[in-house]
Design a protein around this motif. Structure first.
Motif, PDB file in Angstrom:
ATOM      1  N   ILE A 128       0.830  -1.205   0.057  1.00  0.00           N
ATOM      2  CA  ILE A 128       0.146   0.003   0.133  1.00  0.00           C
ATOM      3  C   ILE A 128       1.064   1.209  -0.017  1.00  0.00           C
ATOM      4  O   ILE A 128       1.804   1.453   0.899  1.00  0.00           O
ATOM      5  CB  ILE A 128      -0.867  -0.117   1.256  1.00  0.00           C
ATOM      6  CG1 ILE A 128      -1.811  -1.356   1.099  1.00  0.00           C
ATOM      7  CG2 ILE A 128      -1.836   1.259   1.236  1.00  0.00           C
ATOM      8  CD1 ILE A 128      -1.561  -2.331   2.168  1.00  0.00           C
ATOM      9  N   LEU A 185      -8.087  -1.061  -3.389  1.00  0.00           N
ATOM     10  CA  LEU A 185      -7.012  -1.288  -3.950  1.00  0.00           C
ATOM     11  C   LEU A 185      -7.704  -1.851  -5.284  1.00  0.00           C
ATOM     12  O   LEU A 185      -8.624  -2.655  -5.263  1.00  0.00           O
ATOM     13  CB  LEU A 185      -6.181  -2.139  -3.249  1.00  0.00           C
ATOM     14  CG  LEU A 185      -5.510  -1.593  -2.372  1.00  0.00           C
ATOM     15  CD1 LEU A 185      -4.762  -2.784  -1.547  1.00  0.00           C
ATOM     16  CD2 LEU A 185      -4.528  -0.578  -2.600  1.00  0.00           C
ATOM     17  N   TRP A 190      -7.030  -5.493   2.686  1.00  0.00           N
ATOM     18  CA  TRP A 190      -6.141  -4.921   1.815  1.00  0.00           C
ATOM     19  C   TRP A 190      -4.929  -6.146   1.602  1.00  0.00           C
ATOM     20  O   TRP A 190      -4.475  -6.655   0.389  1.00  0.00           O
ATOM     21  CB  TRP A 190      -5.765  -3.530   2.079  1.00  0.00           C
ATOM     22  CG  TRP A 190      -6.573  -2.442   1.841  1.00  0.00           C
ATOM     23  CD1 TRP A 190      -7.828  -2.659   1.097  1.00  0.00           C
ATOM     24  CD2 TRP A 190      -6.384  -1.081   2.075  1.00  0.00           C
ATOM     25  NE1 TRP A 190      -8.412  -1.429   1.347  1.00  0.00           N
ATOM     26  CE2 TRP A 190      -7.728  -0.498   2.019  1.00  0.00           C
ATOM     27  CE3 TRP A 190      -5.437  -0.456   2.915  1.00  0.00           C
ATOM     28  CZ2 TRP A 190      -7.713   1.012   2.157  1.00  0.00           C
ATOM     29  CZ3 TRP A 190      -5.695   0.856   3.155  1.00  0.00           C
ATOM     30  CH2 TRP A 190      -6.737   1.592   2.788  1.00  0.00           C
ATOM     31  N   TYR A 250      -2.051   6.613   1.486  1.00  0.00           N
ATOM     32  CA  TYR A 250      -2.603   5.703   2.359  1.00  0.00           C
ATOM     33  C   TYR A 250      -3.948   6.388   2.845  1.00  0.00           C
ATOM     34  O   TYR A 250      -4.981   5.768   3.169  1.00  0.00           O
ATOM     35  CB  TYR A 250      -1.799   5.197   3.339  1.00  0.00           C
ATOM     36  CG  TYR A 250      -2.127   4.690   4.712  1.00  0.00           C
ATOM     37  CD1 TYR A 250      -3.003   3.253   4.641  1.00  0.00           C
ATOM     38  CD2 TYR A 250      -2.289   5.141   5.681  1.00  0.00           C
ATOM     39  CE1 TYR A 250      -3.400   2.706   5.590  1.00  0.00           C
ATOM     40  CE2 TYR A 250      -2.900   4.345   6.990  1.00  0.00           C
ATOM     41  CZ  TYR A 250      -3.407   3.301   6.761  1.00  0.00           C
ATOM     42  OH  TYR A 250      -4.053   2.739   7.835  1.00  0.00           O
ATOM     43  N   TYR A 296      -4.665   1.230  -6.151  1.00  0.00           N
ATOM     44  CA  TYR A 296      -4.735   2.530  -5.923  1.00  0.00           C
ATOM     45  C   TYR A 296      -4.820   3.517  -7.275  1.00  0.00           C
ATOM     46  O   TYR A 296      -3.986   3.617  -8.039  1.00  0.00           O
ATOM     47  CB  TYR A 296      -3.082   2.843  -5.338  1.00  0.00           C
ATOM     48  CG  TYR A 296      -2.943   4.392  -5.014  1.00  0.00           C
ATOM     49  CD1 TYR A 296      -3.908   5.103  -4.293  1.00  0.00           C
ATOM     50  CD2 TYR A 296      -1.996   5.129  -5.604  1.00  0.00           C
ATOM     51  CE1 TYR A 296      -3.539   6.301  -4.045  1.00  0.00           C
ATOM     52  CE2 TYR A 296      -1.792   6.335  -5.520  1.00  0.00           C
ATOM     53  CZ  TYR A 296      -2.554   6.894  -4.765  1.00  0.00           C
ATOM     54  OH  TYR A 296      -2.560   8.314  -4.634  1.00  0.00           O
TER      55      TYR A 296
END
Length: 769
Positions: free
Chosen positions: A101, A143, A448, A137, A145
C-alpha cells in the motif's frame, strides 16, 4: 530478432509514478508492450531485441522513482504479440493481493517550485502534488490504488489536470490526487463554534490569527493538529490549559532547517531525517540560544521538531514573522487523533479558536511519526505517517498470522507470505472510541492485505482489551505471547537472528508468568521459546496504578520494602509532607492490602526520580523517567553506586544499597544531575555484571544480545550497555526499524507465532519420516 517477456514487479510500486517511469524506460530502449497495475504489483509486457530488454531490466531497478521500493522482479519469456508501441493499460482488480500500500509523502521540491511560481496555474495552491509526493494511504478506499477508489473521486479533473494525468511523459501521469484550484479541494476558515467565516484568503487570515496568539485547529494529511505561535508564552500556556496537557512536550514545526537552528542543534544525519519524504518529528537537543516559549517543552533539554510536509504547511510560513509553530495532534486526552470535520468541531470546542479546514476527506487517520538518533542509530518512538503501512520482509512464512499488540501505544501486525505489515499507531486501548478506531483500521488492512485468518496472537495479560477484541474475528487458533518475549523476538526477527540469544528487556509494565509485574528482565532463548535467567528484585506497589501516577508512593513503598525501618525513616525525611500517608502505605505493604509486586525498569526510574524531587506526580506516561534521564551528562563517565547480584534459580538484581545511598545523598543536598548520572551507570553495571555472570554458566552459547523495551529510548542506557557488552565480546543488536516500546509489540508477537509454527512444522515433518 525480437523476443518477448512478461515481467512482474512486486513491492512499493503503486502510487509512486512507476508506470510512467516504465513507459519512459520502454521508450528509451525502443521497446513495445504494455504496463498495468494489478493486485500483486505491476505487470509489464515487453517486445523488442534481447539486448534492449536486458538494458531495460538493469535500469528498472537502478533508476526507479525515489518513493518506490522493489522487493522482487520476476521475468519469464512469452509469445510475441502484435503491438507496435508501448501503452499504459487500465488496472486489473482481480486476483490475490500482493500489493504494498502506498505511503503518504512530504511535498517534493518540484511541486514547491511550482507552488511558488506566480506564472504557474497552481500558484499558492495548498493541494499541489505529483507521483513523488502527497497523500496516499490516508485517502485510499480500496485497491488497486486508482483515483476512483480514493477520496479524490469526489473531484472530477479539469481539462488541464486530465491532460497531465494522461500524459506518460509528465510527472503527474496517473498521480491519483492530482488537482488544481479549478477542480480540486479547497480550504475554508471556521470560527470556534464551526461557523463558516467569510474569508477571501483563509490561509492568509489564519497566519494573522496565529500571529495574534490564537489557537487554530488545522486539518492536514492524516488528521487535525492544534497550532499556535511557538514563541508566544501566553498562547502556549492557553493551549496547555485548554487541552489539559500540563507538562508533556509539544512538537514544533519550523519553517526550515535555518529556522530550526535558531532554537535547536541539528547534526547532518538529523537534517536528512527532517528533510526526508517521511518527514517525521525528530527529537533534537535544545540550543544554548533557545528562544521558544518555556512551556513548549518545560524542564527538557530536548525538543521534538518537524518541517512543513504539506503545501498547506509551507504556505502558513509565508510570513517570516512566524518562523515556528506548535503542531500537536488534535485529540482529546486518551482518544485517537481527530480527522472527521464534525467530530473535530465537537471535541475541540473550547480548545480551538478557529479551524482551517479543507474538503478532501481523510479516510485513514495517521499521527506524525516520532524518531530520534540514539547512539548513532535510528530509534522509533512512534512509527506512523510516512512509514505505515510499508511492509517489512522476513525469512519466516507469516501468512495467516495477525497480532493484536498490547494495551498502550498499540499497533496491530498482519502477516502475508514473507511480508509483515505493521499498522498505524493507535494509542492506548482504554475507551470505546479508541477500540472502535483500532477495529476500523484493522479491518481495512486485513481486507487490503488479503491473508487467511489462521492465527491470532495477543499478550498473555488477562486484562488487556485485545483479549476481548481478538475473539470477534473468528480465528482458528489463538496464541498468547509473554510481553517481553515479544519485545525480544521483534529484534531477533529484524536482524535475522535465527539461533539462540540473550535478551535484555527493560520497560514499565509487562504481565509476568508468576503473576507479578515484569519489566527488568534478562532472557535466553530464540523466537519460539525463552527462559528467564535474571530479573530485578520485586517491590510492592500499594494501590497499584496509583503508584504509577504518583511516583512518590512507589518510592516510599520501595524504601520500606527494601530497607525496613530505616526505609520508613528515609521516606519520611524525603517526603515530610506525606508522613501520615507513608504510615498507611507501610500498613498496606505489611498486610498486602491492594498491593501487587513489580520488578520493572520503569518503576525503578520513577522511584529514583521521586526521591530526587524531579517528578513526584506524573501527568503522562514515562514523565518521571524522561525528566530524570534529561539530567544526565552523556559525555561524562559516571561512578556507580553499590548493588548486589543474588544467585538462585533466576539471578536477582538488588538495588537496596543504591537506593539507600541515593536517599542519603539527596538529603545531604547532593547535585541531582550527578545523582542521576551515577544511578544510570549503576543500572548499566548491574546489567552487564549479571550478563557476564550468566554467560559464564552457559559458555556453550553464542554471545549475542538483543536490547528492547521502552526504557531503551533512554540514550544513556542504550549507549553504555551496548558499549560495555561489546567490550566484553558480546554482539549487541538494537531495534532500528520497529519501536522498542509497545508500538513494536505486535511485530514481536507475530514473529513468535511464526517461529513456533516453523518449529511445529519441522517436528511434524521429522515424525512423518
Amino acid at each position: 530478432m525480437h523476443t518477448a517477456v512478461r515481467i512482474t514487479v512486486q513491492g512499493r510500486v503503486q502510487g509512486v509514478g512507476f508506470r510512467p517511469f516504465v513507459f519512459q524506460l520502454a521508450d528509451l530502449h525502443q521497446l513495445d508492450g504494455t504496463v498495468q497495475n494489478n493486485m500483486d504489483g505491476v505487470k509489464i509486457y515487453l517486445k523488442g531485441s534481447r539486448k534492449s530488454i536486458e538494458l531495460f531490466l538493469q535500469d528498472l531497478r537502478k533508476r526507479a522513482p525515489r518513493l518506490s521500493k522493489i522487493n522482487q522482479i520476476t521475468v519469464e519469456e512469452t509469445e510475441i504479440q502484435d503491438c507496435s508501441n508501448f501503452t499504459i493499460i487500465p488496472s486489473e482488480r482481480s486476483g490475490t493481493s500482493m500489493l504494498v500500500i502506498p505511503i503518504d509523502s512530504a511535498v517534493c521540491d518540484d511541486c514547491l517550485r511550482e507552488m511558488n511560481d506566480p506564472d504557474d496555474f497552481r500558484y499558492q495552491y495548498p493541494f499541489i502534488n505529483c507521483t513523488q509526493c502527497g497523500p496516499r494511504y490516508t485517502i485510499i478506499e480500496a485497491l488497486p490504488y486508482d483515483r476512483p477508489y480514493t477520496s479524490m473521486k469526489d473531484f472530477p479533473m479539469c481539462d488541464d489536470c486530465r491532460k497531465e494525468y494522461e500524459d506518460p511523459t509528465n510527472r503527474r501521469h496517473h498521480a491519483q490526487p492530482i488537482a488544481c484550484p479549478k477542480c480540486g479541494p479547497k480550504v475554508g476558515l471556521l470560527d470556534g463554534s464551526g461557523g463558516q467565516q467569510d474569508s477571501e484568503n483563509p490561509i492568509a487570515d489564519t497566519i494573522e490569527l496565529l500571529k495574534a496568539g490564537k489557537i487554530i485547529a488545522i486539518k492536514g494529511i492524516g488528521g487535525y493538529h492544534l497550532a499556535c505561535d511557538a514563541r508566544n508564552e501566553h498562547a502556549v500556556t492557553k493551549l496547555r490549559t485548554r487541552k489539559n496537557r500540563p507538562m508533556r512536550p509539544l512538537a514544533v514545526m519550523a519553517a526550515s532547517i535555518k529556522a530550526a537552528l535558531e532554537f535547536c542543534e541539528i547534526s547532518e544525519d538529523e537534517r536528512e531525517l527532517l528533510s526526508s519524504p517521511e518527514s517525521p518529528i525528530v527529537i533534537l537537543k535544545k540550543s544554548s540560544h533557545y528562544g521558544l516559549a518555556e512551556k513548549v517543552a518545560p524542564g527538557m533539554s530536548t525538543i521534538g521538531v518537524l518541517l512543513p510536509y504539506t503545501p498547506l504547511h509551507h504556505l502558513l510560513f509565508a510570513d517570516q514573522e512566524l518562523p515556528c509553530l506548535i503542531m500537536t495532534s488534535a485529540n482529546p486526552s486518551g482518544l485517537p487523533i481527530l480527522y472527521k470535520d464534525d467530530r473535530a468541531v465537537q471535541y475541540l470546542e473550547g480548545i480551538a479558536d478557529y479551524y482551517l479546514v479543507h474538503n478532501r476527506e481523510i479516510l485513514h487517520p495517521v499521527d506524525d511519526s516520532v524518531v530520534q538518533l540514539n547512539d548513532g542509530k535510528l530509534d522509533f518512538l512512534r512509527r506512523s505517517r510516512g512509514y505505515v503501512p510499508d511492509p517489512f520482509t522476513t525469512t519466516l512464512d507469516v501468512s495467516g498470522i495477525v497480532a493484536f499488540g498490547g494495551q498502550q501505544k498499540t499497533t496491530f501486525t498482519i502477516g502475508r507470505n514473507q511480508q509483515i505489515f505493521v499498522g498505524p499507531h493507535i494509542g492506548d486501548l482504554e475507551n470505546v472510541e479508541t477500540i472502535e478506531h483500532y477495529g476500523q483500521e484493522l479491518e481495512h488492512l486485513l481486507k487490503w492485505v488479503d491473508t487467511p485468518r489462521w492465527h491470532a496472537v495477543m499478550d498473555v495479560h488477562p486484562g488487556y482489551q485485545a483479549q476481548h477484541v481478538v475473539r470477534e474475528y473468528g480465528f482458528k487458533n489463538i496464541i498468547e505471547v509473554q510481553h517481553h518475549h515479544a519485545h525480544m523476538a521483534a529484534v531477533l526477527d529484524e536482524h535475522r537472528i535465527s539461533g539462540e540469544a540473550y535478551g535484555i528487556i527493560l520497560d514499565g509494565t509487562g504481565y509476568g508468568l508468576d503473576g507479578n509485574v515484569w519489566g527488568f528482565e534478562i532472557y535466553h532463548g530464540d523466537g519460539a521459546e525463552f527462559e528467564r535467567v535474571a530479573h530485578l528484585q520485586y517491590t510492592p506497589l500499594p494501590g497499584s496504578e496509583k503508584c504509577i501516577r504518583e511516583p512518590w508512593r512507589n518510592a516510599a513503598a520501595m524504601l520500606i520494602s527494601l530497607l525496613g525501618d530505616e526505609g520508613v525513616d528515609l521516606a519520611e525525611a524525603i517526603f515530610p509532607e506525606k508522613v501520615s500517608e507513608i504510615a498507611i502505605l507501610k500498613a498496606m505493604v505489611e498486610n498486602k492490602i491492594n498491593t501487587i509486586y513489580a520488578g520493572t525498569c520503569g518503576r525503578l526510574f520513577d522511584a529514583v526520580s521521586a526521591i530526587c524531587g524531579v517528578t513526584r506526580v506524573s501527568t503522562y506516561d514515562g514523565e518521571a523517567a524522561i525528566h530524570l534521564a534529561e539530567l544526565v551528562d552523556e559525555t561524562i563517565m559516571h561512578e556507580s553506586y553499590p548493588y548486589q547480584l543474588i544467585d538462585g534459580e533466576v539471578l536477582t538484581i538488588d538495588f537496596s544499597k543504591m537506593l539507600r545511598e541515593i536517599s542519603l545523598a539527596v538529603l545531604a543536598g547532593a547535585d541531582i544531575a550527578t545523582v542521576s548520572g551515577r544511578f544510570h551507570e549503576t543500572v548499566v553495571q548491574a546489567i552487564v555484571g549479571a550478563m557476564v555472570r550468566i554467560h559464564e554458566k552457559r559458555l556453550a552459547f553464542e554471545k549475542i544480545v538483543v536490547l528492547s523495551g521502552g526504557s531503551f529510548h533512554n540514550r544513556y542506557l542504550r549507549k553504555r550497555i551496548s558499549e560495555e557488552l561489546s567490550n566484553r565480546g558480546f554482539r549487541v543488536y538494537v531495534p532500528e526499524t520497529v519501536p522498542c516500546n509497545d508500538g513494536g509489540l505486535s511485530y514481536g508477537q507475530l514473529a513468535v507465532a511464526a517461529a513456533k509454527r516453523r518449529v511445529e512444522t519441522c517436528v511434524s515433518a521429522s515424525l512423518q519420516k
